[in-house]
Design a protein around this motif. Structure first.
Motif, PDB file in Angstrom:
ATOM      1  N   LEU A 167      35.337  31.422  36.751  1.00 54.49           N
ATOM      2  CA  LEU A 167      34.408  32.146  37.615  1.00 54.49           C
ATOM      3  C   LEU A 167      35.038  33.506  37.890  1.00 54.49           C
ATOM      4  CD1 LEU A 167      32.277  30.937  40.477  1.00 54.49           C
ATOM      5  CD2 LEU A 167      33.742  32.889  40.897  1.00 54.49           C
ATOM      6  N   VAL A 168      34.303  34.580  37.628  1.00 53.66           N
ATOM      7  CA  VAL A 168      34.801  35.941  37.819  1.00 53.66           C
ATOM      8  C   VAL A 168      33.922  36.628  38.847  1.00 53.66           C
ATOM      9  CG1 VAL A 168      35.329  38.144  36.717  1.00 53.66           C
ATOM     10  CG2 VAL A 168      35.567  36.019  35.411  1.00 53.66           C
ATOM     11  N   ILE A 212      34.398  40.507  49.814  1.00 49.18           N
ATOM     12  CA  ILE A 212      34.465  39.047  49.704  1.00 49.18           C
ATOM     13  C   ILE A 212      35.072  38.474  50.980  1.00 49.18           C
ATOM     14  CG2 ILE A 212      35.529  37.119  48.431  1.00 49.18           C
ATOM     15  CD1 ILE A 212      33.368  38.534  46.849  1.00 49.18           C
ATOM     16  N   GLN A 213      34.392  37.495  51.543  1.00 45.19           N
ATOM     17  CA  GLN A 213      34.797  36.812  52.770  1.00 45.19           C
ATOM     18  C   GLN A 213      35.097  35.345  52.444  1.00 45.19           C
ATOM     19  OE1 GLN A 213      35.082  38.353  55.689  1.00 45.19           O
ATOM     20  NE2 GLN A 213      34.038  40.275  55.257  1.00 45.19           N
ATOM     21  N   PRO A 214      35.759  34.613  53.352  1.00 42.74           N
ATOM     22  CA  PRO A 214      36.035  33.196  53.096  1.00 42.74           C
ATOM     23  C   PRO A 214      34.783  32.362  52.775  1.00 42.74           C
ATOM     24  CG  PRO A 214      37.392  33.961  54.891  1.00 42.74           C
ATOM     25  CD  PRO A 214      36.459  35.090  54.560  1.00 42.74           C
ATOM     26  N   VAL A 238      38.753  34.218  39.053  1.00 42.60           N
ATOM     27  CA  VAL A 238      39.340  35.548  38.897  1.00 42.60           C
ATOM     28  C   VAL A 238      38.568  36.485  39.817  1.00 42.60           C
ATOM     29  CG1 VAL A 238      39.834  37.429  37.294  1.00 42.60           C
ATOM     30  CG2 VAL A 238      39.944  35.054  36.505  1.00 42.60           C
ATOM     31  N   ILE A 239      39.300  37.084  40.750  1.00 42.75           N
ATOM     32  CA  ILE A 239      38.680  37.964  41.745  1.00 42.75           C
ATOM     33  C   ILE A 239      39.471  39.267  41.779  1.00 42.75           C
ATOM     34  CG2 ILE A 239      37.971  38.222  44.158  1.00 42.75           C
ATOM     35  CD1 ILE A 239      38.042  35.147  44.377  1.00 42.75           C
ATOM     36  N   LYS A 279      43.347  33.879  40.234  1.00 44.04           N
ATOM     37  CA  LYS A 279      44.002  34.985  39.538  1.00 44.04           C
ATOM     38  C   LYS A 279      43.410  36.270  40.092  1.00 44.04           C
ATOM     39  CE  LYS A 279      45.653  36.838  35.379  1.00 44.04           C
ATOM     40  NZ  LYS A 279      46.897  37.414  35.793  1.00 44.04           N
ATOM     41  N   LEU A 280      44.267  37.192  40.518  1.00 41.96           N
ATOM     42  CA  LEU A 280      43.805  38.482  41.037  1.00 41.96           C
ATOM     43  C   LEU A 280      43.926  39.540  39.946  1.00 41.96           C
ATOM     44  CD1 LEU A 280      45.548  38.402  44.519  1.00 41.96           C
ATOM     45  CD2 LEU A 280      43.178  37.833  43.985  1.00 41.96           C
TER      46      LEU A 280
END
Length: 175
Positions: A122-123, A129-131, A146-147, A173-174
């Motif tokens: 998922l990218v 972006i919040q919790p 991946v964010i 993964k950042l």
């Protein structure tokens, strides 16, 4: 037919164009419906790279030049690149085959991309972006999320994302 040669199909600039035309025509003959192909062009990486050249004290405003370099890194993706450009680069770098399906999904009005059957990856590159958004991402149960670092509302949201995904068995993964 050789590149540039004229025939019943017209004129083609190179062998790649001939291949694309042949694939298009074959696809038109298949009556099963959803047929297509992707064409990729080799280019430089999508993220900007840090300018590590030494600052020249003779050139003038060193502080201003350093500030310009730092400000250029706030949004690290080159402005002429799309989200899908980044998604395919991530796929390449993670060793995910480029023929895997990519589907766009909406999570709390933010765009994310699901890669592979059963959500292998998922990218998400959307801003703020919040919790709660990460909770929705985790619902897809990707093997890896991946964010973009730039996407998180703040450092707390990034830390929370790591814990939320870790607790669901999803590797973060950042980029």
């Amino acid at each position: 037919m050789r590149p540039g040669q004229r025939g019943s199909q017209g004129s083609y600039a190179n062998i790649c164009e001939i291949g694309k035309e042949r694939i298009r025509r074959a696809g038109a003959q298949i009556s099963t419906g959803n047929t297509g192909f992707r064409v990729f062009k080799l280019d430089s990486s999508n993220p900007k790279t840090w300018d590590a050249a030494p600052l020249d004290p003779q050139a003038g405003d060193m502080i201003g030049e350093l500030a310009d370099r730092m400000n250029a890194m706030i949004h690290r993706v080159k402005p002429d690149r799309s989200d899908l450009d980044m998604v395919f680069e991530v796929m390449l770098k993670l060793g995910v085959p480029l023929d895997f399906p990519v589907a766009e999904v909406s999570l709390n009005d933010k765009t994310a991309y699901i890669v592979g059957e059963g959500c292998l990856l998922l990218v998400c590159l959307s801003p703020n972006i919040q919790p709660g958004d990460v909770e929705q991402m985790a619902e897809y149960a990707p093997a890896k999320a991946v964010i973009s670092r730039d996407s998180f509302a703040d450092d707390t949201a990034m830390s929370n994302a790591w814990y939320i995904l870790r607790d669901r068995g999803v590797n973060l993964k950042l980029v």
